[in-house]
Design a protein around this motif. Structure first.
Motif, mmCIF file in Angstrom:
data_model
loop_
_atom_site.group_PDB
_atom_site.id
_atom_site.type_symbol
_atom_site.label_atom_id
_atom_site.label_comp_id
_atom_site.label_asym_id
_atom_site.label_seq_id
_atom_site.Cartn_x
_atom_site.Cartn_y
_atom_site.Cartn_z
ATOM 1 N N GLY A 111 0.799 -1.115 -0.027
ATOM 2 C CA GLY A 111 0.009 0.173 -0.108
ATOM 3 C C GLY A 111 0.657 1.181 -0.094
ATOM 4 N N VAL A 112 2.076 1.264 -0.159
ATOM 5 C CA VAL A 112 3.000 2.359 -0.224
ATOM 6 C C VAL A 112 2.857 2.886 -1.716
ATOM 7 C CG1 VAL A 112 5.410 3.330 -0.013
ATOM 8 C CG2 VAL A 112 4.496 1.688 1.526
ATOM 9 N N THR A 113 2.698 4.160 -1.727
ATOM 10 C CA THR A 113 2.542 4.968 -3.062
ATOM 11 C C THR A 113 3.944 5.146 -3.566
ATOM 12 O OG1 THR A 113 0.792 6.077 -2.197
ATOM 13 C CG2 THR A 113 1.899 6.923 -4.166
ATOM 14 N N LEU A 114 4.237 4.847 -4.947
ATOM 15 C CA LEU A 114 5.422 4.772 -5.700
ATOM 16 C C LEU A 114 5.203 5.553 -6.599
ATOM 17 C CD1 LEU A 114 7.084 1.262 -5.539
ATOM 18 C CD2 LEU A 114 7.430 3.091 -3.640
ATOM 19 N N PRO A 115 6.232 6.154 -7.631
ATOM 20 C CA PRO A 115 5.908 6.605 -8.986
ATOM 21 C C PRO A 115 5.979 5.309 -9.915
ATOM 22 C CG PRO A 115 7.996 7.320 -7.993
ATOM 23 C CD PRO A 115 7.613 6.308 -7.152
ATOM 24 N N THR A 228 2.268 10.668 6.857
ATOM 25 C CA THR A 228 1.600 9.811 6.674
ATOM 26 C C THR A 228 2.087 8.635 5.952
ATOM 27 O OG1 THR A 228 -0.499 11.127 7.085
ATOM 28 C CG2 THR A 228 -0.968 8.962 5.994
ATOM 29 N N LEU A 229 2.743 9.222 4.888
ATOM 30 C CA LEU A 229 3.537 8.230 3.730
ATOM 31 C C LEU A 229 4.597 7.711 4.644
ATOM 32 C CD1 LEU A 229 3.755 6.912 1.055
ATOM 33 C CD2 LEU A 229 5.284 8.955 0.473
ATOM 34 N N TYR A 243 16.835 3.062 12.969
ATOM 35 C CA TYR A 243 16.910 4.509 12.312
ATOM 36 C C TYR A 243 16.475 4.143 10.883
ATOM 37 C CZ TYR A 243 21.145 2.193 9.964
ATOM 38 O OH TYR A 243 21.810 1.310 9.377
ATOM 39 N N ALA A 244 16.113 5.345 10.213
ATOM 40 C CA ALA A 244 15.474 5.148 8.864
ATOM 41 C C ALA A 244 15.353 6.596 8.444
ATOM 42 C CB ALA A 244 13.878 4.514 8.907
ATOM 43 N N ARG A 245 15.753 6.586 6.961
ATOM 44 C CA ARG A 245 15.517 7.991 6.278
ATOM 45 C C ARG A 245 14.583 7.683 5.312
ATOM 46 N NH1 ARG A 245 20.384 10.158 3.191
ATOM 47 N NH2 ARG A 245 19.204 9.463 1.253
ATOM 48 N N ILE A 246 13.289 8.405 5.034
ATOM 49 C CA ILE A 246 12.327 8.178 4.053
ATOM 50 C C ILE A 246 12.336 9.106 3.213
ATOM 51 C CG2 ILE A 246 9.811 7.509 3.734
ATOM 52 C CD1 ILE A 246 11.439 5.651 5.636
ATOM 53 N N ASP A 247 12.830 8.860 1.995
ATOM 54 C CA ASP A 247 12.996 9.890 0.872
ATOM 55 C C ASP A 247 11.692 9.968 0.022
ATOM 56 O OD1 ASP A 247 15.406 10.388 1.923
ATOM 57 O OD2 ASP A 247 16.423 9.248 0.361
ATOM 58 N N MET A 248 11.073 11.157 -0.196
ATOM 59 C CA MET A 248 10.014 11.158 -0.969
ATOM 60 C C MET A 248 9.721 12.565 -1.867
ATOM 61 S SD MET A 248 7.068 12.389 2.183
ATOM 62 C CE MET A 248 7.683 10.807 3.238
ATOM 63 N N ALA A 249 9.117 12.566 -2.887
ATOM 64 C CA ALA A 249 9.050 13.857 -3.689
ATOM 65 C C ALA A 249 7.329 13.675 -4.053
ATOM 66 C CB ALA A 249 9.810 13.617 -4.945
ATOM 67 N N GLU A 254 0.382 14.489 -4.605
ATOM 68 C CA GLU A 254 0.455 13.326 -3.953
ATOM 69 C C GLU A 254 1.969 12.985 -3.527
ATOM 70 O OE1 GLU A 254 -1.455 9.011 -3.659
ATOM 71 O OE2 GLU A 254 -0.973 9.512 -5.671
ATOM 72 N N TRP A 255 2.377 12.912 -2.377
ATOM 73 C CA TRP A 255 3.495 12.340 -1.936
ATOM 74 C C TRP A 255 3.710 11.005 -2.639
ATOM 75 C CZ3 TRP A 255 7.345 15.589 -0.537
ATOM 76 C CH2 TRP A 255 7.038 16.820 0.011
ATOM 77 N N THR A 256 5.022 10.668 -2.826
ATOM 78 C CA THR A 256 5.383 9.100 -3.400
ATOM 79 C C THR A 256 6.665 8.841 -2.939
ATOM 80 O OG1 THR A 256 5.493 7.877 -5.460
ATOM 81 C CG2 THR A 256 6.268 10.089 -5.695
ATOM 82 N N LEU A 257 7.042 7.690 -2.572
ATOM 83 C CA LEU A 257 8.218 7.461 -2.002
ATOM 84 C C LEU A 257 9.171 7.068 -2.914
ATOM 85 C CD1 LEU A 257 9.820 6.097 0.346
ATOM 86 C CD2 LEU A 257 8.987 3.805 -0.302
ATOM 87 N N MET A 258 10.496 7.794 -2.841
ATOM 88 C CA MET A 258 11.572 7.405 -3.836
ATOM 89 C C MET A 258 12.418 6.396 -3.103
ATOM 90 S SD MET A 258 10.505 9.607 -5.952
ATOM 91 C CE MET A 258 11.995 9.811 -7.069
ATOM 92 N N GLU A 259 12.788 6.451 -1.849
ATOM 93 C CA GLU A 259 13.572 5.328 -1.269
ATOM 94 C C GLU A 259 13.408 5.385 0.075
ATOM 95 O OE1 GLU A 259 16.048 3.728 -2.810
ATOM 96 O OE2 GLU A 259 16.769 4.704 -4.567
#
Length: 289
Positions: A111-115, A228-229, A243-249, A254-259
């Motif tokens: 359910g995670v939004t990606l390009p 939320t993403l 730890y985690a770094r959540i990269d998005m654009a 809509e925000w979408t996950l990059m990495e």
């Protein structure tokens, strides 16, 4: 003072020699304030035999920059550390699967939004032309599934020749124009808690946001949709993360996950108002259990 190990780059790899010592220094200072001493050691010295790490109560793989250029050895190292049951944070299992960007497809299934992404065994000109035809995109981004720091990552227009393309499995995505306008935003989490966020914008005309390509970084306050993403991404991962770094654009509105960077992300502690105190707290909490 508790001594822990921090895994660092292969000494034979000069790629990040001018960058990682400064990142290590910021981590060292943050951890010293929590009475934790850092012993840096190259990850390649422990890839085949784990005894040199077994005395440490925690091992942080947060500076293994360049592992993507020695990926078979990296996977062997992850197997070695998992078999030895080393106290790695993040776990060795995560270090393995997170090193191949095909993990993004599994997150999308949760359910995670990606390009929109096409996964291919090899990014040939014929495959790229096919994706242009299917998507109608004005530009595409082609990158290896095992990569880092925009290594062998291309932005292509229809008919443009590929220079130094990925040689193995690759991912192809429509280029998001928001990258040039708004950049990419990274949300940092330590011990499951949000710490800070950094916006990264490329220099004019480029699409690469990394500092080595002139990327400009600034601390930002993420909106509710970005948080939320990030929470959805973290809840989709089964293993415990220090730890985690959540990269998005943004893709439109809509925000979408990059990495989801779970191996060796720069935490951008220079932009952290607490200068890494949240990370140090997460480390101490894990050590004190």
């Amino acid at each position: 003072m508790i001594r822990i190990a921090v895994l660092t780059p292969d000494p034979a790899d000069p790629s990040y020699r001018g960058q990682w010592p400064g990142v290590l220094e910021r981590l060292t200072q943050a951890l010293a304030a929590a009475d934790v001493q850092v012993d840096p050691t190259p990850w390649t010295e422990h890839a085949k035999e784990a005894s040199g790490l077994q005395s440490y109560p925690m091992i942080l793989p947060v500076l293994v920059w360049g592992y993507h250029r020695a990926h078979p050895l990296w996977l062997e190292a992850c197997d070695t550390w998992r078999a030895a049951d080393l106290p790695l944070a993040n776990p060795a299992s995560v270090l393995g699967w997170n090193s191949d960007k095909r993990y993004l497809a599994r997150l999308a299934q949760r359910g995670v939004t990606l390009p929109a992404t096409r996964w291919v065994d090899r990014a040939t000109p014929e495959v790229v032309a096919e994706v242009f035809g299917q998507t109608g995109a004005e530009q595409l981004v082609v990158k290896p599934t095992v990569s880092g720091g925009a290594w062998r990552t291309l932005r292509l227009s229809p008919g443009q020749a590929m220079t130094d393309p990925p040689t193995g499995s690759a991912m192809i995505q429509p280029y998001l124009p928001s990258i040039e306008i708004e950049g990419e935003t990274s949300l940092l989490f330590f011990g499951g808690r949000f710490s800070h966020a950094v916006n990264k914008r490329p220099v004019g005309g480029d699409f690469r946001i990394q500092v080595q390509f002139g990327g400009q970084y600034a601390r930002v306050q993420p909106d509710a949709a970005a948080l939320t993403l990030a929470d959805r991404v973290l809840s989709s991962i089964d293993e415990p993360l220090l730890y985690a770094r959540i990269d998005m654009a943004r893709d439109g509105d809509e925000w979408t996950l990059m990495e989801a960077e779970l191996i060796e992300p720069d935490f951008y502690l220079g932009h952290d108002p607490s200068a890494g105190a949240g990370f140090a707290q997460a480390v101490r909490e894990r050590l004190d259990v």
